[in-house]
Write a protein that holds these residues in place. Sequence first.
Motif, PDB file in Angstrom:
ATOM      1  N   ARG A 119       0.839  -1.194   0.000  1.00  0.00           N
ATOM      2  CA  ARG A 119       0.000   0.000   0.000  1.00  0.00           C
ATOM      3  C   ARG A 119       0.875   1.246   0.000  1.00  0.00           C
ATOM      4  NH1 ARG A 119      -5.018  -1.324   0.453  1.00  0.00           N
ATOM      5  NH2 ARG A 119      -5.701   0.817   0.782  1.00  0.00           N
ATOM      6  N   ARG A 122      -1.827   8.035  -0.272  1.00  0.00           N
ATOM      7  CA  ARG A 122      -2.427   8.820  -1.352  1.00  0.00           C
ATOM      8  C   ARG A 122      -2.906  10.187  -0.868  1.00  0.00           C
ATOM      9  NH1 ARG A 122      -3.941   8.911  -6.441  1.00  0.00           N
ATOM     10  NH2 ARG A 122      -5.995   9.701  -7.079  1.00  0.00           N
ATOM     11  N   ASP A 140     -15.676   2.147  -7.621  1.00  0.00           N
ATOM     12  CA  ASP A 140     -14.241   1.945  -7.411  1.00  0.00           C
ATOM     13  C   ASP A 140     -13.957   1.901  -5.910  1.00  0.00           C
ATOM     14  OD1 ASP A 140     -11.484   1.880  -7.410  1.00  0.00           O
ATOM     15  OD2 ASP A 140     -11.278   3.379  -8.989  1.00  0.00           O
ATOM     16  N   GLU A 162     -11.469   0.829  -4.183  1.00  0.00           N
ATOM     17  CA  GLU A 162     -10.109   1.203  -3.773  1.00  0.00           C
ATOM     18  C   GLU A 162      -9.940   2.713  -3.740  1.00  0.00           C
ATOM     19  OE1 GLU A 162      -6.504   0.278  -2.160  1.00  0.00           O
ATOM     20  OE2 GLU A 162      -8.180  -1.049  -2.629  1.00  0.00           O
ATOM     21  N   ARG A 184     -11.473   3.817  -0.593  1.00  0.00           N
ATOM     22  CA  ARG A 184     -10.603   3.468   0.535  1.00  0.00           C
ATOM     23  C   ARG A 184      -9.463   4.481   0.660  1.00  0.00           C
ATOM     24  NH1 ARG A 184      -9.633  -1.329  -0.958  1.00  0.00           N
ATOM     25  NH2 ARG A 184     -11.434  -2.226   0.084  1.00  0.00           N
ATOM     26  N   GLY A 185      -8.977   4.948  -0.479  1.00  0.00           N
ATOM     27  CA  GLY A 185      -7.911   5.944  -0.446  1.00  0.00           C
ATOM     28  C   GLY A 185      -8.358   7.236   0.196  1.00  0.00           C
ATOM     29  N   VAL A 232      -3.778   3.522  -0.601  1.00  0.00           N
ATOM     30  CA  VAL A 232      -4.365   2.672  -1.643  1.00  0.00           C
ATOM     31  C   VAL A 232      -3.398   1.539  -1.951  1.00  0.00           C
ATOM     32  CG1 VAL A 232      -5.719   4.510  -2.714  1.00  0.00           C
ATOM     33  CG2 VAL A 232      -3.356   4.120  -3.457  1.00  0.00           C
ATOM     34  N   GLY A 233      -3.906   0.510  -2.600  1.00  0.00           N
ATOM     35  CA  GLY A 233      -3.066  -0.603  -3.007  1.00  0.00           C
ATOM     36  C   GLY A 233      -2.078  -0.189  -4.084  1.00  0.00           C
ATOM     37  N   TRP A 281      -3.237  -1.060  -7.620  1.00  0.00           N
ATOM     38  CA  TRP A 281      -4.264  -0.135  -8.095  1.00  0.00           C
ATOM     39  C   TRP A 281      -3.635   1.167  -8.556  1.00  0.00           C
ATOM     40  CZ3 TRP A 281      -5.715   4.783  -6.677  1.00  0.00           C
ATOM     41  CH2 TRP A 281      -6.949   5.230  -7.145  1.00  0.00           C
TER      42      TRP A 281
END
Length: 234
Positions: free
Chosen positions: A24, A27, A192, A194, A197-198, A204-205, A208
Amino acid sequence: MTSTPGSAGPTAVTTPPRPEASGRVRRFGRPVRWVHRSTAALMLLCVASAACLYVPQFAELVGRRHLVVTVHEWSGLLIPVPLLAGLLARSLRADLGRLNRFGPHDRQWLRAVRRRDRRPQSRPAGKFNAGQKLYVAWIAGAVLVMAGTGLLMWFTGLAPLMWRTGATFVHDWLALAVGIVLAGHIAMAYADPEARRGMRSGSVGREWARREHPLWQAPDESLQDQRQQQDEDQ
């Protein structure tokens, strides 16, 4: 090799964004997330109160029109406040700088969207893609116009009747456009996980990020991300 505290060697330029955990990357920092959440809450409150004023079914359900008008007026006036307060954070100013830069890769991204080309290599993007940049520019302009026309409608002594009539027309139709654009923005966010999540957790991953924003970790961007994290940790 990374720079040590107190040093400013050239190796810092190639330092990637700080990893939050295995796989991760960071971001968004806390100031950016706070501004986004606060602005979103005020915007949704403003749109919801507008719906209660203009849609008869909602107006009958809620009632108390004077209170709804007051909520609508003040939530609209307060929308710019989180952003203005957030400008004290260097991380937010850095992200605004990225949003204001439009390069050749952004034009390529838009051409790919127009051709409905969904291949990742056809849609190069830095930390923000061209669609996000256009959305922020449009919504910022819309908020300014809505605030100006709303003030003319609120304080009737500011302008003659003809101006207020025109302001009402612009305000009402632009409000409808804002509602549609916001609905599209929310729908894309829910599509989306992710990306959500960011904005929720700040990280973020890595996969991704490489797929959706392959130019994000370019050397000049990496240095800005490192400085952003250092500012937040102080």
